[in-house]
Design an enzyme around this catalytic site. Structure first.
Site, mmCIF file in Angstrom:
data_model
loop_
_atom_site.group_PDB
_atom_site.id
_atom_site.type_symbol
_atom_site.label_atom_id
_atom_site.label_comp_id
_atom_site.label_asym_id
_atom_site.label_seq_id
_atom_site.Cartn_x
_atom_site.Cartn_y
_atom_site.Cartn_z
ATOM 1 N N CYS A 1 0.626 -1.059 -0.007
ATOM 2 C CA CYS A 1 0.215 0.303 0.207
ATOM 3 C C CYS A 1 0.892 1.191 0.141
ATOM 4 O O CYS A 1 1.883 1.835 0.417
ATOM 5 C CB CYS A 1 -0.925 0.224 1.289
ATOM 6 S SG CYS A 1 -2.088 -0.888 0.940
ATOM 7 N N TRP B 1 -2.978 -2.886 -1.619
ATOM 8 C CA TRP B 1 -2.466 -4.469 -1.885
ATOM 9 C C TRP B 1 -3.511 -5.042 -0.938
ATOM 10 O O TRP B 1 -3.726 -4.749 0.363
ATOM 11 C CB TRP B 1 -0.661 -4.323 -1.201
ATOM 12 C CG TRP B 1 -0.024 -5.530 -0.833
ATOM 13 C CD1 TRP B 1 0.094 -5.664 -2.538
ATOM 14 C CD2 TRP B 1 -0.657 -7.450 -0.565
ATOM 15 N NE1 TRP B 1 0.634 -7.315 -2.640
ATOM 16 C CE2 TRP B 1 0.400 -7.667 -1.493
ATOM 17 C CE3 TRP B 1 -0.836 -7.620 0.118
ATOM 18 C CZ2 TRP B 1 0.680 -9.143 -0.737
ATOM 19 C CZ3 TRP B 1 -0.720 -8.300 1.139
ATOM 20 C CH2 TRP B 1 -0.131 -9.533 0.597
ATOM 21 N N HIS C 1 19.806 -37.669 0.488
ATOM 22 C CA HIS C 1 19.006 -37.920 1.231
ATOM 23 C C HIS C 1 17.634 -37.563 0.629
ATOM 24 O O HIS C 1 16.578 -37.523 1.960
ATOM 25 C CB HIS C 1 18.918 -36.614 2.837
ATOM 26 C CG HIS C 1 20.539 -37.003 3.241
ATOM 27 N ND1 HIS C 1 21.356 -38.918 3.952
ATOM 28 C CD2 HIS C 1 21.222 -36.260 3.246
ATOM 29 C CE1 HIS C 1 21.721 -38.901 4.954
ATOM 30 N NE2 HIS C 1 22.628 -37.343 3.509
ATOM 31 N N ASN D 1 -2.641 2.452 6.088
ATOM 32 C CA ASN D 1 -2.306 1.589 5.322
ATOM 33 C C ASN D 1 -1.677 0.855 6.569
ATOM 34 O O ASN D 1 -1.789 0.882 7.688
ATOM 35 C CB ASN D 1 -0.862 2.362 5.063
ATOM 36 C CG ASN D 1 -0.360 1.991 3.682
ATOM 37 O OD1 ASN D 1 -1.978 2.637 2.817
ATOM 38 N ND2 ASN D 1 0.783 2.692 3.352
ATOM 39 N N GLY D 2 -1.507 -0.904 6.291
ATOM 40 C CA GLY D 2 -1.710 -0.827 8.040
ATOM 41 C C GLY D 2 -3.038 -2.786 7.570
ATOM 42 O O GLY D 2 -3.683 -2.372 7.072
ATOM 43 N N GLU E 1 11.059 -15.408 -7.401
ATOM 44 C CA GLU E 1 9.960 -14.037 -7.666
ATOM 45 C C GLU E 1 9.619 -13.462 -8.746
ATOM 46 O O GLU E 1 8.875 -13.179 -8.694
ATOM 47 C CB GLU E 1 10.685 -13.178 -6.850
ATOM 48 C CG GLU E 1 11.112 -13.165 -5.446
ATOM 49 C CD GLU E 1 11.796 -12.324 -4.603
ATOM 50 O OE1 GLU E 1 13.189 -11.768 -4.972
ATOM 51 O OE2 GLU E 1 11.288 -11.343 -4.399
ATOM 52 N N GLU F 1 19.813 -17.757 -2.030
ATOM 53 C CA GLU F 1 19.070 -16.310 -2.214
ATOM 54 C C GLU F 1 18.990 -16.387 -3.852
ATOM 55 O O GLU F 1 17.710 -15.238 -4.331
ATOM 56 C CB GLU F 1 20.447 -15.293 -2.394
ATOM 57 C CG GLU F 1 20.337 -13.112 -3.116
ATOM 58 C CD GLU F 1 18.526 -12.945 -2.708
ATOM 59 O OE1 GLU F 1 18.153 -12.990 -1.444
ATOM 60 O OE2 GLU F 1 18.656 -12.120 -3.040
ATOM 61 N N LYS G 1 6.707 -4.781 -1.842
ATOM 62 C CA LYS G 1 8.643 -4.421 -1.816
ATOM 63 C C LYS G 1 8.696 -4.716 -0.014
ATOM 64 O O LYS G 1 9.060 -4.623 0.342
ATOM 65 C CB LYS G 1 8.951 -2.693 -2.121
ATOM 66 C CG LYS G 1 9.905 -2.479 -1.813
ATOM 67 C CD LYS G 1 11.609 -2.929 -2.999
ATOM 68 C CE LYS G 1 12.583 -3.204 -2.123
ATOM 69 N NZ LYS G 1 13.154 -3.724 -2.907
ATOM 70 N N LYS H 1 15.395 -15.208 -5.856
ATOM 71 C CA LYS H 1 15.366 -14.362 -7.015
ATOM 72 C C LYS H 1 14.595 -14.443 -7.965
ATOM 73 O O LYS H 1 13.637 -14.622 -8.982
ATOM 74 C CB LYS H 1 16.706 -13.732 -7.348
ATOM 75 C CG LYS H 1 16.910 -12.867 -6.963
ATOM 76 C CD LYS H 1 17.305 -11.611 -6.331
ATOM 77 C CE LYS H 1 16.350 -11.795 -5.410
ATOM 78 N NZ LYS H 1 16.255 -11.073 -4.029
ATOM 79 N N ARG I 1 5.582 -0.806 -4.536
ATOM 80 C CA ARG I 1 5.247 -1.227 -3.117
ATOM 81 C C ARG I 1 4.487 -2.196 -3.602
ATOM 82 O O ARG I 1 4.201 -3.429 -2.307
ATOM 83 C CB ARG I 1 4.462 0.192 -1.948
ATOM 84 C CG ARG I 1 5.722 1.522 -1.465
ATOM 85 C CD ARG I 1 5.315 2.092 -0.708
ATOM 86 N NE ARG I 1 4.340 2.049 0.373
ATOM 87 C CZ ARG I 1 5.400 1.707 1.365
ATOM 88 N NH1 ARG I 1 6.506 2.095 1.147
ATOM 89 N NH2 ARG I 1 4.913 1.230 2.403
HETATM 90 O O1 M6R Z 1 12.649 -4.862 4.003
HETATM 91 P P1 M6R Z 1 12.980 -6.288 4.606
HETATM 92 O O2 M6R Z 1 14.621 -6.248 3.579
HETATM 93 O O3 M6R Z 1 12.117 -6.592 5.768
HETATM 94 O O4 M6R Z 1 12.408 -7.172 3.117
HETATM 95 C C1 M6R Z 1 12.636 -8.629 3.731
HETATM 96 C C2 M6R Z 1 12.218 -9.392 2.504
HETATM 97 O O5 M6R Z 1 10.192 -9.077 2.349
HETATM 98 C C3 M6R Z 1 12.985 -9.310 1.738
HETATM 99 O O6 M6R Z 1 13.932 -9.742 1.434
HETATM 100 C C4 M6R Z 1 11.636 -10.170 -0.121
HETATM 101 O O7 M6R Z 1 12.395 -10.941 0.824
HETATM 102 C C5 M6R Z 1 12.915 -9.138 -1.562
HETATM 103 N N1 M6R Z 1 11.157 -9.279 -2.056
HETATM 104 C C6 M6R Z 1 13.393 -10.198 -1.767
HETATM 105 O O8 M6R Z 1 13.767 -9.888 -3.164
#
Ligand code: M6R
Length: 612
Positions: A2, A74, A508, A100-101, A492, A485, A607, A489, A27
């Protein structure tokens, strides 16, 4: 998650709101709307979908006014739809609210309001706020007091923008656990979830504190605590300019941010060493020998990519400081009654500084008496404010949902924290320190090297592997973490199913999934573990998998088991994570590009995740 923007001043608020909402698109959202006040009437325009749809709607049904609030939603309560989009009206269209929230007690409040005759037109928790303010207003309170009273009965988290037909010269804003700033202009003022929304107009802002609210007029801003006492904040001047929030010729923010990494890493290393080059100096951290000797364990807590950066820290700290380190995802940590006390250092890692789970974990740690070190990118964010010590990661705005440069900055922070603690506790001698420091200083140019030389090869591998349906990322030690990581990526932004596995764990169970042409990305930069991981890659190769390896220059024997290899420049074992991750970022980016996905705004993701 949001986005809020608000404007009051001499201009027509609509273009300001729409530009602001576009700047907040990163966001994550699924509907958008504005409320503008003119000649005693509030006009609301809102729609499901993108801000571009809202622009179209405003062409068909124009609206204008000197005061306005806007929102990108959102969905949490109720599907993405025109009705559930914000702003929401009170029943007589007198008060409009964006939020927001999450209002956690909204059902109970809604029932009470319905008994009083209020009619609800949406499934949202937010509509309750509009009716509550209206209810207090009808009881004879002025608008400001009605908002304050509302804040005292709602539970949960909120950033709010409020407009009322009886107060055409003001906007009211409030926040608790969701970010909100009040932008300071000349004869005009703003509210926004984040500075990019208003950077075109001002760099100066008040960062509202938790449970504070503000009365905003074109030429006056007053801030109050929840009891109605006026509070005073220093003006915060953002150093970023409009350019920082633009793509500057890149096709996507993600690509721009990938290419910013040499600078980000070099910024994070600048001024971190004493003049004689023999010690780490971390501004904002007051963890000296005495404090550290009082600590008998460390917890690193974060979410998503930030958690993987934290895991790098775990491997390093345990190895170099010989202190027990637990790394936990915040959403688990907060509900497991963790065994922490005043002898525990809790390191929380967050780009946005607003992630709800991480922030709650921080509060839990403090309640149990632990010392909290925040590793945070967003200045003035909730996590930065509530940490005992803060190490800022200096990555600048990160706009693409998929985190890239922030990860590199967080990993550098882990290197620095490890070196600092190791030096303070005497587990690292000067010779090793200097060796690591020299290697650190080479990282920016080594990243640059990968960025300039590796792209054609990576694009070739993408062409070759774009049909993959399942991808495994395997490695040992720090390489395993880097694989996590890389796998995230790919999920995502390319929406490809992928799983990270400790290379030694394949046999295993997961090896049963390996079949002809399964893609296995093997991260093999840890030379001490090279032969072990190489054997595991040999095993998947024998079962028909295609192997794409990421190895250090010189370790060419990996070609015996890999179909393709991406070499990274040679560095100290401790520092490979940053370098090995760059090809993974590029691989995910070009995969998503090849598959035609919306790289900067992947589906269902936001985000900054400000809900549980
Ligand atoms: O703002 P933050 O670093 O606390 O966010 C944590 C995760 O939401 C963030 O790293 C998320 O996994 C990303 N979209 C990864 O690319």
């Amino acid at each position: 998650m949001c986005g809020i923007v608000g404007y009051i001043g001499a201009q027509n608020s609509v273009p300001v709101l729409i530009n602001g909402l576009e700047s907040l698109e990163y966001r994550g959202y699924d509907s958008a709307g504005v409320a503008v006040l003119s000649e005693g009437v509030i006009n609301i325009r809102k729609t499901k979908g993108k801000v571009a749809n809202l622009r179209d709607l405003l062409l068909e049904q124009p609206a204008a006014g000197n005061a306005g609030i806007g929102h990108t939603r959102w969905a949490t309560h109720g599907a993405p739809s025109d009705e559930n989009a914000h702003p929401h009206f009170s029943n007589d269209d007198k008060i409009a609210v964006v939020h927001n929230g999450i209002i956690e007690n909204y059902q109970e409040l809604k029932a009470r309001l319905q008994e009083k005759g209020y009619v609800f037109h949406s499934d949202t928790d937010t509509e309750t706020v509009a009716h509550l303010i209206d209810d207090f207003y009808k009881q004879g309170n002025d608008l400001l007091e009605s908002v304050r009273k509302t804040l005292n009965v709602i539970e949960g988290s909120y950033a709010l923008g409020v407009l009322c037909t009886d107060y055409p010269d003001q906007i009211i804003a409030a926040r608790k656990e969701s970010p909100l700033i009040v932008g300071i202009g000349k004869g005009e003022n703003f509210i926004a979830s984040d500075i990019p929304a208003i950077l075109k107009y001002t760099k100066d802002a008040y960062i509202l504190g938790d449970k504070e609210f503000a009365l905003i007029k074109a030429d006056e801003i007053k801030i109050y605590d929840i009891d109605g006492n006026e509070v005073h904040h220093d003006v915060y001047t953002y150093s970023w300019d409009v350019e920082a929030a633009q793509k500057n010729g890149y096709d996507h923010f993600m690509l721009k941010e990938i290419y910013e990494q040499p600078k980000v890493v070099s910024d994070n290393l600048a001024r971190r060493f004493s003049e004689d080059g023999k010690h780490i100096e971390l501004d904002g951290i007051k963890l000296g020998k005495a404090e550290l000797e009082n600590i008998n364990q460390i917890y690193i807590v974060a979410c998503g990519t930030a958690y993987y950066a934290g895991l790098v820290g775990k491997y390093l700290l345990e190895r170099m400081v010989r202190i027990p380190v637990n790394a936990e995802v915040a959403s688990e940590f907060r509900y497991k009654d963790p065994l922490i006390d005043e002898h525990t250092l809790v390191i929380v890692v967050s780009q946005s500084g607003e992630t709800a789970d991480t922030h709650s974990a921080l509060k839990l740690a403090k309640a149990k008496g632990s010392r909290v070190l925040g590793v945070v990118n967003a200045v003035g964010s909730s996590i930065a404010r509530d940490s005992d010590d803060v190490l800022y990661t200096l990555a600048g705005f990160e706009i693409a949902v998929a985190s890239t440069k922030a990860f590199s900055a967080q990993v550098i922070a882990m290197y620095l924290i490890t070196l600092h603690i190791a030096q303070e506790l005497g587990t690292l001698d000067e010779k090793n320190f200097v060796e690591i420091k020299n290697a650190l200083m080479k990282l920016p140019s080594q990243i640059n090297d990968i960025l300039t030389k590796a792209v054609p090869a990576i694009r070739g591998f993408v062409d070759k592997y774009i049909g993959s349906k399942n991808v495994f990322y395997v490695g040992r030690g720090l390489d395993y973490v880097v694989g996590m990581e890389g796998s995230l990526k790919l999920k995502e932004i390319a929406y490809l199913h992928s799983e990270p596995y400790a290379a030694g764990e394949l046999k295993h169970g997961p090896i049963a999934l390996i079949e002809s042409a399964t893609l296995v990305v093997g991260v093999v930069t840890q030379e001490a573990l090279f032969d072990k991981t190489k054997s595991n890659l040999q095993e998947v190769k024998a079962r028909g998998a295609k192997v794409l390896a990421i190895a250090m220059q010189g370790n060419t024997s990996i070609e015996e088991v890999a179909d393709d290899v991406i070499y990274i420049p040679r560095t100290h074992w401790m520092l490979t994570s940053v370098l090995a991750n760059i090809p993974q970022q590029l691989f995910a980016y070009y995969m998503a590009l090849g598959l035609g996905e919306d790289i900067d705004k992947p589906r269902n993701l936001a985000k900054s995740v400000t809900v549980e």
